[in-house]
Design an enzyme around this catalytic site. Structure first.
Site, PDB file in Angstrom:
ATOM      1  NE  ARG A  15      30.104  35.678  41.440  1.00 24.41           N
ATOM      2  CZ  ARG A  15      29.461  36.496  41.283  1.00 24.41           C
ATOM      3  NH1 ARG A  15      29.475  37.720  40.573  1.00 24.41           N
ATOM      4  NH2 ARG A  15      28.443  37.041  42.440  1.00 24.41           N
ATOM      5  CG  ASP A  16      30.323  39.674  43.411  1.00 22.07           C
ATOM      6  OD1 ASP A  16      30.528  40.310  42.686  1.00 22.07           O
ATOM      7  OD2 ASP A  16      29.376  39.880  44.051  1.00 22.07           O
ATOM      8  CG  HIS A 207      25.268  39.779  47.071  1.00 23.92           C
ATOM      9  ND1 HIS A 207      26.036  38.568  46.651  1.00 23.92           N
ATOM     10  CD2 HIS A 207      25.620  40.839  46.359  1.00 23.92           C
ATOM     11  CE1 HIS A 207      27.014  39.046  45.758  1.00 23.92           C
ATOM     12  NE2 HIS A 207      26.739  40.372  45.789  1.00 23.92           N
ATOM     13  CG  HIS A 209      28.448  44.962  46.476  1.00 28.12           C
ATOM     14  ND1 HIS A 209      29.645  44.749  45.997  1.00 28.12           N
ATOM     15  CD2 HIS A 209      27.602  44.055  46.010  1.00 28.12           C
ATOM     16  CE1 HIS A 209      29.570  43.584  45.109  1.00 28.12           C
ATOM     17  NE2 HIS A 209      28.226  43.077  44.951  1.00 28.12           N
ATOM     18  CB  CYS A 240      29.635  44.682  40.147  1.00 24.61           C
ATOM     19  SG  CYS A 240      28.641  44.324  38.744  1.00 24.61           S
ATOM     20  CG  ASN A 249      30.437  40.894  47.585  1.00 25.67           C
ATOM     21  OD1 ASN A 249      31.124  40.578  46.606  1.00 25.67           O
ATOM     22  ND2 ASN A 249      29.035  40.657  47.651  1.00 25.67           N
TER      23      ASN A 249
END
Ligand SMILES: CC(C)(COP(=O)([O-])OP(=O)([O-])OC[C@H]1O[C@@H](n2cnc3c(N)ncnc32)[C@H](O)[C@@H]1OP(=O)([O-])[O-])[C@@H](O)C(=O)NCCC(=O)NCCSC(=O)C[C@@](C)(O)CC(=O)[O-]
Length: 299
Positions: A15-16, A207, A209, A240, A249
């Site tokens: 997803r990300d 979370h 990055h 993002c 990430n």
């Protein structure tokens, strides 16, 4: 201070990671990635998003991905839902866990989901009601917890009320996102100290990055703050779409290697994870963003 015995990794690569890819990625490759991650022993995989395809075109095929992955018992396959429409689409696709996402900065909230922070929280209320009715678990995200691409510095005091509201409305866990990777171990520890006065530490996740190369150090700092859930992305995929220059990430392989070195259990097989990252990197035509994977593959 002692370290935890176990950590749960939330794999956000499909997803990300993939949401930020400019090139089209077909459903079969996405499905293969999720199946590879399941085989590697991940217990939580964020598979896709039920967001507007005009905003994030790469996530448009999420329902098809869900229809084709081989779901294993004991593994959570989750999706993002920004509004009730997204939640209903996720439900139709058979999704059992969704994540809602807010921000600690007003400018990022506007750019990412086209509304203010308070409007976003109000939008999540009907999702929480519907989720309760359907037995769907909801995870919450707060973006820009250690800096915003539009507003610059963000204080822990700005993050705490948003995290608290997500928790109080029923999110079982709130993941604090260093969207642009500007956090350091010092600011990370302070963030968790402040937010933990509002949300129990066992309900918080990190979370990170890796844009500034601080992500592993920030995870270690979080472990010292008794945080035991971390989001990461195989091969360090992603960024993002609403945070220019944000790198992916932190790579799941690198986090796993560090945790193994610390004697912390995750249930994940490093070699299989490296294989999963290697395969998707080949699909994308680039080298893995994981230093551990690059080192192992060079041997
Ligand atoms: C929230 C909206 C929809 C508001 O977008 P909007 O334009 O204000 O929404 P709207 O209600 O006016 O609808 C506009 C159009 O989108 C459609 N629409 C409306 N909702 C949906 C839906 N759920 N699924 C599919 N379509 C939808 C709706 O039907 C309409 O279609 P049209 O009439 O123009 O053809 C939009 O801004 C959006 O989709 N944003 C998503 C942004 C996103 O996915 N960002 C990345 C994820 S967050 C992230 O990566 C950070 C995180 C979590 O990883 C942590 C960190 O690192 O910080």
């Amino acid at each position: 201070m002692s370290l935890p015995e176990k950590v749960r990794l939330v794999e956000v690569g499909p997803r990300d990671g993939l949401q930020n890819e400019a090139q089209p990625i077909n459903v079969a490759d996405k499905v293969r990635l999720v199946d590879d991650l399941t085989a590697a022993g991940l217990s939580y995989i964020e598979v896709g998003s039920f967001v507007s395809p005009k905003w994030v075109p790469q996530m448009a095929g999420s329902a098809e991905v869900f229809a084709n992955i081989r779901q294993q018992p004991g593994v959570t396959y989750a999706a993002l839902a920004p509004n009730l429409r997204g939640f209903e689409d996720a439900l139709t696709a058979g999704v059992k866990e969704v994540a809602v996402f807010a921000a600690a900065s007003e400018a990022f909230s506007q750019r990412n989901i086209n509304c203010s922070i308070s409007e976003s929280l109000a939008r999540f209320a009907p999702i929480m009601d519907a989720a309760r009715q359907h037995g769907v678990r909801v995870r919450g995200y707060v973006s820009c917890v250690l800096g915003c691409p539009y507003e610059g510095a963000v204080s822990a005091e700005q993050v705490a009320p948003v995290a608290r509201e997500l928790f109080e409305m029923g999110c079982y866990e709130v993941s604090l996102g260093d969207t642009i990777g500007t956090g350091t171990p010092g600011s990370t520890r302070r963030l968790f100290e402040v937010v933990a006065a509002h949300v129990p530490r066992a309900q918080l996740a990190g979370h990170f990055h890796d844009t500034y190369g601080q992500a592993l150090a920030n995870i270690y700092a979080s472990l010292l703050e008794d945080i035991t859930v971390f989001d990461s992305s195989v091969a360090g995929l992603g960024g993002c779409p609403y945070a220019k220059g944000a790198s992916g990430n932190v790579a799941s392989e690198d986090v796993l290697y560090m945790l193994q070195g610390l004697g912390i259990e995750t249930g994940i097989n490093l070699e299989q994870l490296i294989d999963a990252g290697s395969r998707i990197s080949t699909v994308l035509g680039r080298t893995s963003g994981s230093r551990v994977a690059r080192a192992r593959l060079a041997q």
